[in-house]
Every structure is written in structure tokens, then in C-alpha cells.
Design a protein around this motif. Structure first.
Motif, mmCIF file in Angstrom:
data_model
loop_
_atom_site.group_PDB
_atom_site.id
_atom_site.type_symbol
_atom_site.label_atom_id
_atom_site.label_comp_id
_atom_site.label_asym_id
_atom_site.label_seq_id
_atom_site.Cartn_x
_atom_site.Cartn_y
_atom_site.Cartn_z
ATOM 1 N N ASP A 241 94.585 55.307 96.868
ATOM 2 C CA ASP A 241 95.601 55.171 95.958
ATOM 3 C C ASP A 241 95.792 53.716 96.277
ATOM 4 O O ASP A 241 96.771 53.616 97.225
ATOM 5 C CB ASP A 241 97.074 55.993 95.740
ATOM 6 C CG ASP A 241 97.845 55.867 94.762
ATOM 7 O OD1 ASP A 241 97.841 54.535 94.504
ATOM 8 O OD2 ASP A 241 98.357 56.596 94.381
ATOM 9 N N ALA A 242 95.498 52.805 95.571
ATOM 10 C CA ALA A 242 95.544 51.195 95.968
ATOM 11 C C ALA A 242 96.883 50.872 96.339
ATOM 12 O O ALA A 242 97.068 50.024 97.143
ATOM 13 C CB ALA A 242 94.384 50.571 95.246
ATOM 14 N N LYS A 243 97.671 50.969 95.092
ATOM 15 C CA LYS A 243 98.891 50.401 95.069
ATOM 16 C C LYS A 243 99.900 51.140 96.462
ATOM 17 O O LYS A 243 100.600 50.288 97.026
ATOM 18 C CB LYS A 243 99.780 50.543 93.834
ATOM 19 C CG LYS A 243 98.922 49.805 92.732
ATOM 20 C CD LYS A 243 99.995 49.735 91.610
ATOM 21 C CE LYS A 243 100.046 51.274 90.644
ATOM 22 N NZ LYS A 243 98.765 51.330 89.890
ATOM 23 N N LYS A 244 99.651 52.252 96.574
ATOM 24 C CA LYS A 244 100.565 52.853 97.727
ATOM 25 C C LYS A 244 99.868 52.469 99.020
ATOM 26 O O LYS A 244 100.568 52.149 99.983
ATOM 27 C CB LYS A 244 100.186 54.327 97.409
ATOM 28 C CG LYS A 244 101.041 55.069 96.292
ATOM 29 C CD LYS A 244 101.155 56.435 96.369
ATOM 30 C CE LYS A 244 101.908 57.209 95.506
ATOM 31 N NZ LYS A 244 101.879 58.519 95.467
ATOM 32 N N GLN A 245 98.621 52.226 99.081
ATOM 33 C CA GLN A 245 97.935 51.589 100.156
ATOM 34 C C GLN A 245 98.512 50.138 100.612
ATOM 35 O O GLN A 245 98.891 49.671 101.569
ATOM 36 C CB GLN A 245 96.576 51.599 100.430
ATOM 37 C CG GLN A 245 95.781 52.858 100.327
ATOM 38 C CD GLN A 245 94.437 52.915 99.831
ATOM 39 O OE1 GLN A 245 93.951 52.865 98.912
ATOM 40 N NE2 GLN A 245 93.492 52.704 100.881
ATOM 41 N N LEU A 246 98.588 49.396 99.490
ATOM 42 C CA LEU A 246 99.206 48.010 99.530
ATOM 43 C C LEU A 246 100.847 48.162 100.028
ATOM 44 O O LEU A 246 101.333 47.198 100.955
ATOM 45 C CB LEU A 246 98.976 47.372 98.220
ATOM 46 C CG LEU A 246 99.645 45.890 98.209
ATOM 47 C CD1 LEU A 246 99.049 45.109 99.109
ATOM 48 C CD2 LEU A 246 99.848 45.495 96.812
ATOM 49 N N LEU A 247 101.473 48.952 99.450
ATOM 50 C CA LEU A 247 102.700 49.102 99.553
ATOM 51 C C LEU A 247 102.886 49.489 101.172
ATOM 52 O O LEU A 247 103.870 48.661 101.873
ATOM 53 C CB LEU A 247 103.570 50.340 98.752
ATOM 54 C CG LEU A 247 104.998 50.497 99.189
ATOM 55 C CD1 LEU A 247 106.015 49.139 98.741
ATOM 56 C CD2 LEU A 247 105.616 51.658 98.132
ATOM 57 N N ARG A 248 102.134 50.377 101.753
ATOM 58 C CA ARG A 248 102.094 50.717 103.072
ATOM 59 C C ARG A 248 102.255 49.518 104.000
ATOM 60 O O ARG A 248 102.626 49.434 105.010
ATOM 61 C CB ARG A 248 101.449 51.795 103.417
ATOM 62 C CG ARG A 248 101.563 52.263 104.971
ATOM 63 C CD ARG A 248 100.617 53.747 105.109
ATOM 64 N NE ARG A 248 99.192 53.513 104.794
ATOM 65 C CZ ARG A 248 98.406 54.129 103.701
ATOM 66 N NH1 ARG A 248 99.176 54.930 102.988
ATOM 67 N NH2 ARG A 248 97.082 53.827 103.422
ATOM 68 N N LEU A 249 101.146 48.745 103.812
ATOM 69 C CA LEU A 249 100.610 47.622 104.364
ATOM 70 C C LEU A 249 101.957 46.607 104.529
ATOM 71 O O LEU A 249 102.317 46.211 105.721
ATOM 72 C CB LEU A 249 99.366 46.915 103.988
ATOM 73 C CG LEU A 249 99.095 45.541 104.322
ATOM 74 C CD1 LEU A 249 98.403 45.596 105.829
ATOM 75 C CD2 LEU A 249 98.208 44.666 103.623
ATOM 76 N N LEU A 250 102.406 46.269 103.391
ATOM 77 C CA LEU A 250 103.895 45.364 103.363
ATOM 78 C C LEU A 250 104.875 45.822 103.914
ATOM 79 O O LEU A 250 105.701 44.956 104.517
ATOM 80 C CB LEU A 250 103.923 45.059 101.869
ATOM 81 C CG LEU A 250 102.714 44.555 100.903
ATOM 82 C CD1 LEU A 250 103.274 43.920 99.753
ATOM 83 C CD2 LEU A 250 102.054 43.581 101.792
ATOM 84 N N THR A 251 105.344 47.185 103.798
ATOM 85 C CA THR A 251 106.385 47.662 104.249
ATOM 86 C C THR A 251 106.446 47.835 105.931
ATOM 87 O O THR A 251 107.448 47.678 106.607
ATOM 88 C CB THR A 251 106.895 49.082 103.757
ATOM 89 O OG1 THR A 251 105.824 49.920 103.896
ATOM 90 C CG2 THR A 251 107.377 48.907 102.296
ATOM 91 N N THR A 252 105.203 48.083 106.402
ATOM 92 C CA THR A 252 104.983 48.319 107.736
ATOM 93 C C THR A 252 104.635 47.189 108.534
ATOM 94 O O THR A 252 104.987 47.025 109.965
ATOM 95 C CB THR A 252 104.051 49.509 108.098
ATOM 96 O OG1 THR A 252 102.664 48.949 107.633
ATOM 97 C CG2 THR A 252 104.337 50.601 107.343
ATOM 98 N N GLU A 253 104.186 46.251 107.973
ATOM 99 C CA GLU A 253 103.337 45.184 108.633
ATOM 100 C C GLU A 253 104.105 43.728 108.159
ATOM 101 O O GLU A 253 103.716 42.640 108.683
ATOM 102 C CB GLU A 253 102.008 44.959 108.721
ATOM 103 C CG GLU A 253 101.310 46.247 109.531
ATOM 104 C CD GLU A 253 99.872 46.147 109.428
ATOM 105 O OE1 GLU A 253 99.327 44.868 109.717
ATOM 106 O OE2 GLU A 253 99.240 47.288 109.246
ATOM 107 N N HIS A 254 104.476 43.454 106.933
ATOM 108 C CA HIS A 254 104.681 42.363 106.361
ATOM 109 C C HIS A 254 105.978 42.327 105.457
ATOM 110 O O HIS A 254 105.993 41.500 104.625
ATOM 111 C CB HIS A 254 103.313 41.971 105.357
ATOM 112 C CG HIS A 254 102.247 41.558 106.162
ATOM 113 N ND1 HIS A 254 102.116 40.274 106.943
ATOM 114 C CD2 HIS A 254 101.179 42.226 106.396
ATOM 115 C CE1 HIS A 254 100.932 40.191 107.671
ATOM 116 N NE2 HIS A 254 100.291 41.268 107.155
ATOM 117 N N ALA A 255 106.913 43.165 105.898
ATOM 118 C CA ALA A 255 108.260 43.139 105.317
ATOM 119 C C ALA A 255 109.061 41.608 105.241
ATOM 120 O O ALA A 255 108.948 40.772 106.305
ATOM 121 C CB ALA A 255 109.055 44.152 105.938
ATOM 122 N N GLY A 256 109.346 40.979 104.290
ATOM 123 C CA GLY A 256 109.747 39.747 104.060
ATOM 124 C C GLY A 256 108.682 38.588 104.256
ATOM 125 O O GLY A 256 109.137 37.344 104.055
#
Length: 635
Positions: A241-256
Motif C-alpha cells: 500500500d504505497a501511500k501508507k508505506q510513504l506515510l510510515r517513512l515520513l512520520t518515522t524518519e522525516h517528520a518536518g
């Protein structure tokens, strides 16, 4: 001074020591006075020396490697105006603003200007008041532009994004073909063509089309820097689920963090931007379907604001100078390694740890194969596109270091990097011969016994023994292959099909996306060919780049002492306010690297501040007192 004559001249730091020649001394003084740096990066000085002396050059240097200085400094040193040919109309204003902030007299001519604005720039050029003039390539088809250049003094022609001239490359633009006439009309004016992405084949085509061949009887040299971007961590994972995978990347590693997300379609861009926004991540879309004002506003916000994510088609990003892009994510498979490399290269221009992340799946392969088969153009064009895709699939399915495979594509050798997903979590290889035979046998049974062709999903349903409506409708539960694949999960079968397509052991019919055999399928079915496959490792809990932090802490520069952080943030606040007041991107004022050095060194005088990298004479005079006041206020 004489120069070695060579086909391709690697950029070697040992060959770029300071010279006593007057031209190089002037170039070095210009580097210090205007740009605020004490020395050139590896390779820059040799290129600059050659162009200042009147030689032509083809320069291959990665994004963030300092290509711009290779034509900006010769333009400042040589008599006349450096004319820069660039396809980036939407970014010319920002490029000119950045130069003017350094005290460089720069201007541009393009279709966004009205008549009065063009006349002012033309008058400045004719009066010799411009150091650099930016032109879009289509302007050179206008006789008035050619006549204007004839009447003024041109110090050099810089052809930026030179890969646009190559039909073999990934971003061909017909207007660039007219640039071959520059040397014929102005034979005494040196030319420098620059690009960050070119295979040996693309490089040869650029040289041929722009008449920049190197050789014993030529004043042209080719300079090829290393394509390696060691601060970028390359990661590719199967798409679920590409969008959920992306969200996980941004929230865990690239917040802000600021970043770019690439999608293949406009619809996917819009939906992904909405998805991120609804989940608390500020994101804006960018694609050709938006009106020009919205596109311009979203691009401007991305350049000027901290921490904004832009979701875009590949129409976005070329020439973007934003140095603090911390990630580039692809939600769809890029069409070529060259395109992928250029797009990922927009991350980490400041040298800090950054991520290049890609999610790709079976449907990506199917869609792109269909796109190629149904594309306009002759068979040679489709073969080129297929070769591009094959190379991209090979990179995705590699069980060894991503960086080694990537650099090998550009003709450069390297050692395993230890900082990509396959180095950090090496995947297993397994003998997929039997699994491949099961898939191919199912395709054979459907074709020969029923005269039918189906896509991957239906073939996998048959292998798994699923009695769904479609299987029952076509009586496929009576096939001898029905249910022979229960030893693997559906996701694993999709991986098998994906890798068969990647290895050319199976193909996709262009009309309906049905699976069909290839000339090599029979070798697998007869057991004459072993099929090794890549087994995806379990997703690591944390595979962030070396030295990088996750979450909100990622905002902190990794090499900044803790006691300097409040000072750095105060300087960033001052920079943001100043940039907003002037209507320019923050990095036009100062890069993070310069603010970081100021926060660490704590200069107490203008003289000390002037010794900081990135603080040239003009910026010292313009901002020096404000910086010292900001530092005093933090004390």
C-alpha cells in the motif's frame, strides 16, 4: 597554457592544485570575493581554467557537485557576458535572485516578461552591465535574440541540462537541437555543456549533437566526475500500500523535513497530496494539469518554506537548487535509471544524510511494458525504452549493493557502500526455477488448451486454487495447474511474476496486459535454465541513513554541537524573516551549512565573519551587522 588532449578526463583532486597562472589566480580571487569560499571543490578549478583560457568543455558532474560555478566564475573573469542556455523558465527568476544576492549582475530573457522588461535587460546586455544572461533555448530561434547577441559581447555559452539534447536520454527536448549552431555563428566564443546524468551512450550523443567531440585536433575536453552521492541512502521496497508505506517513512524518519514525492499520473499526485495533508503532513501537488498560477505558487512555497512536501510528476524538479531536500520518494517505477538518478539527486544537495526511497510492484512493470509497446515512434525508439526499463528493473531486483549497480550503469566502478538497503539488510537469493515453471505452465495451459490469455492476478488465483467468480466462469478450476501453488503466498507469487518479467522470461501483451511467453520461456519449462530470485528481507525497523536521526530530531544538523543548536535556530529564524521580506528563498540568503559554521565558530567581528565559508564580500556588507546582532542577542 597547453592542456592534455584526451577523450574523457576524469576529475582527479591531485590534478587540481592551485596554479600560479594569472587566470586561475583571478578565478580563485573571484571565488573568495563573490562566493566566500577559500578553495575549489575537486575538479572545478581544472574546468574553470580550461574555459577561462577559451576552451570548450563537456562536464558531467552530479547534482550538488558545484556545476554552476564552472560557468559562473569564467563568466565573471572573462570579458563580456556569460550566456546561460537553460530550459528552466519557471526558475530563472530565482537563479537570477541568488546571483544578485552575491553582488553578481544577472538577468534573463524569456516568455514570462513583458516588452518593457525585455528592453531593460537587452539594454543592460548591450551596455556590458550584465555578468550573466539566462535564455531559454527557444529564444535562440528568434532572429531578434541572435541579432542581440551579435551586437553585444558574449564571454561564453553555458548549456545547462545538456542531456536534454540527447534522444537516447530520458528528457529529450527538440529545442536543444538548435544549440549545435552556436559554434558555427560564434566560433570564437567558448562553450561549456553541463549535465548531472549521462551514460556513456548519452554522453557520446551530447558531444555529437553539440559538436563537442574531444580529440587531438580539438580544443574540447570532457570532464567526468564521480557520480557517487554518498550522503544519499538508496532504498527500494515491494509495493503493498504505497501511500501508507510513504506515510510510515515520513512520520518515522522525516517528520518536518522538506521532500519530493514522484508519481506517474496526475490523479495519483492529487490523491497522494490529499492523503498526506489529511494525515498531518503539509503537502502540495505539482503537475501539468494544474493552472499555471497554482503550479507557480506551489513551486514558490516549496522553495521558500521549510518542511514542505511537494507531490509531483517528473515535470517538477529540474534545476531546483533547494539544498535541504531530505528525501525523494517514488511511488511508481521510473522509466529509466537516468531519470531515477536525476530525480533522487535532488535530495541532499547540502551533503547531509538524505533518503532516496522507491516502492515498486508488479503492476508498475506491467503498466510500463504496455506503455512501451503502445507508444508512438519506431521500433528503435521502443527498443531504447525497453533497454531503459530493463536497466531500471535490474537495479530494483539487485541482490547486491544498489550504489554499485547504479554507478556501473554510468560506467563507473565502486565498492559496496554499506549504506543502502541491500548492504544494510542483504536479501536472500533462492532457486525459483520450480515456481517459474508453475507460472509459465499456467500461461501455456491457458493459451494452448483454452486459447485464452489473462493478466497476472488471474494466473495467481489459479495457482492458489481460488474458486472466485472469474475462475468458475471460465472453468479454470478444472485446469491441471489449478491449486499447484499453495506453497507460496499471493505476495510471493506476485514477486515471482515480477521477477520473471524483469528477467525477460515472460512478457506482457500491450493491448490487455495479458501474460505471454518469450523466446527464453521454453528453456525454463524444459529445465535447461535455472532461475534465481531475490527474496525480500523483513522490513527493518529502522534503516535511516548513517548518522541521521528520525522524527523531529532529524531537523538538527548531524554535525552541530548541542550547545550551538539554539544559536543555529535563532540564525534560521533571522534568515526566514529576511527571506520573506525580500521575497526570495531562504537559501538565497545563506545555506544551512554557512549558518551552521557561524553558530559553531561564533565570530565576534566582521573580519572573523568574513572568513566563514559562504560569506562573500557582498553578503558580508549586506548582512554582516545583522548576523553579529543576532549572535549577540543569543549570548
Amino acid at each position: 597554457m597547453p592542456f592534455p588532449e584526451t577523450e574523457d578526463q576524469p576529475l582527479d583532486p591531485s590534478e587540481t592544485a592551485a596554479s600560479d597562472g594569472p587566470a586561475v589566480s583571478e578565478a580563485l580571487r573571484t571565488l573568495r570575493r563573490v562566493f566566500g569560499y577559500e578553495s575549489f571543490r575537486d575538479g572545478q578549478q581544472e574546468i574553470i581554467e580550461h574555459v577561462v583560457a577559451g576552451g570548450d568543455a563537456l562536464v558531467l558532474m552530479p547534482t550538488g557537485g558545484g556545476k554552476s560555478l564552472c560557468y559562473q566564475i569564467p563568466s565573471l573573469v572573462r570579458k563580456g557576458t556569460g550566456v546561460v542556455i537553460s530550459p528552466l523558465i519557471a526558475l530563472m527568476q530565482d537563479q537570477v535572485d541568488a546571483l544578485r544576492a552575491l553582488g553578481v549582475q544577472a538577468g534573463f530573457l524569456n516568455s514570462t516578461q513583458d516588452l518593457d522588461e525585455r528592453r531593460v535587460v537587452e539594454a543592460q546586455f548591450l551596455a556590458g552591465e550584465l555578468d550573466l544572461l539566462y535564455l531559454a533555448p527557444e529564444r535562440l530561434r528568434v532572429p531578434a535574440t541572435v541579432q542581440l547577441l551579435d551586437r553585444g559581447t558574449v564571454s561564453l555559452f553555458a548549456i545547462d541540462e545538456a542531456h536534454c539534447v540527447a534522444q537516447w536520454g530520458h528528457d529529450f527536448r527538440p529545442d536543444y537541437l538548435t544549440l549545435s549552431g552556436l559554434h558555427e555563428r560564434w566560433p570564437e566564443v567558448p562553450r561549456i555543456a553541463l549535465t548531472a546524468t549521462a551514460t556513456p551512450a548519452t554522453r557520446d550523443e551530447i558531444a555529437a549533437r553539440l559538436d563537442l567531440r574531444a580529440g587531438p585536433d580539438s580544443n574540447t575536453r570532457h570532464f567526468v566526475a564521480s557520480f557517487d552521492r554518498p550522503n544519499i541512502q538508496y532504498r527500494i521496497e515491494p509495493k503493498s500500500d504505497a501511500k501508507k508505506q510513504l506515510l510510515r517513512l515520513l512520520t518515522t524518519e522525516h517528520a518536518g523535513d522538506a521532500g519530493i514525492v514522484y508519481c506517474l499520473s496526475r490523479n495519483s499526485v492529487d490523491k497522494t497530496a490529499e492523503f498526506l495533508t489529511s494525515n498531518g503532513i503539509e503537502a502540495v501537488p505539482y503537475h501539468a494539469g494544474l493552472d499555471a498560477a497554482t503550479r507557480a505558487a506551489n513551486q514558490s512555497r516549496f522553495l521558500r518554506e521549510d518542511g514542505l512536501v511537494v507531490v509531483a510528476t517528473i515535470a517538477f524538479g529540474m534545476g531546483i537548487d533547494k539544498p535541504d531536500v531530505r528525501f525523494v520518494a517514488h511511488l511508481d517505477l521510473p522509466k529509466s535509471v537516468e531519470g531515477y538518478y536525476q530525480e533522487t539527486g535532488r535530495a541532499g544537495r547540502d551533503g547531509l544524510p538524505s533518503t532516496a526511497w522507491l516502492a515498486y510492484g508488479l503492476q508498475d512493470v506491467v503498466n510500463l511494458r504496455k506503455m512501451i509497446e503502445g507508444s508512438e515512434g519506431d521500433d528503435a525508439h521502443r527498443r531504447r525504452m525497453s533497454l531503459h526499463l530493463d536497466a531500471m528493473l535490474a537495479l530494483c531486483e539487485a541482490a547486491t549493493c544498489r550504489r554499485v549497480r547504479l554507478l556501473d550503469y554510468f560506467g563507473q566502478g565502486s565498492e559496496p557502500c554499506g549504506n543502502c538497503d541491500t548492504c544494510l539488510s542483504p536479501p536472500e537469493s533462492w532457486d525459483g526455477t520450480v515456481a517459474a515453471q508453475k507460472v509459465l505452465s499456467t500461461v501455456v495451459r491457458l493459451d494452448r488448451e483454452r486459447r485464452q490469455k489473462f493478466g497476472a492476478g488471474h494466473v495467481i488465483d489459479i495457482l492458489l486454487g481460488k474458486k472466485n467468480a472469474k475462475v468458475i466462469q471460465f472453468d479454470h478450476d478444472t485446469l491441471s495447474v489449478f491449486g499447484i501453488g499453495t506453497d507460496l503466498r499471493e505476495a510471493e507469487w506476485r514477486g515471482v511474476v515480477r521477477q520473471l518479467l524483469a528477467q525477460g522470461l515472460m512478457a506482457v501483451e500491450s493491448n490487455y496486459g495479458a501474460l505471454v511467453l518469450t523466446d527464453t520461456s521454453a528453456e525454463v519449462l524444459r529445465g535447461q535454465r535455472e532461475v534465481m530470485m531475490r527474496r525480500e528481507p523483513e522490513r527493518a525497523k529502522a534503516t535511516a541513513a548513517k548518522g541521521a536521526k528520525s522524527g523531529k530530531d532529524r531537523k538538527a544538523p548531524v554535525d552541530l554541537p548541542a550547545e550551538a543548536m539554539p544559536i543555529f535556530e535563532r540564525l534560521r529564524g533571522w534568515r526566514a524573516a529576511t527571506a520573506k521580506e525580500q521575497g526570495v528563498p531562504a537559501y538565497v540568503i545563506f545555506h544551512d551549512a554557512t549558518l551552521r559554521e557561524i553558530a559553531t565558530a561564533l565570530p565576534g567581528s566582521l573580519a572573523e565573519l568574513g572568513r566563514v565559508n559562504g560569506v562573500g564580500e557582498n553578503k558580508l556588507a549586506k548582512y554582516g551587522e545583522q548576523i553579529l546582532e543576532t549572535l549577540a542577542a543569543t549570548g
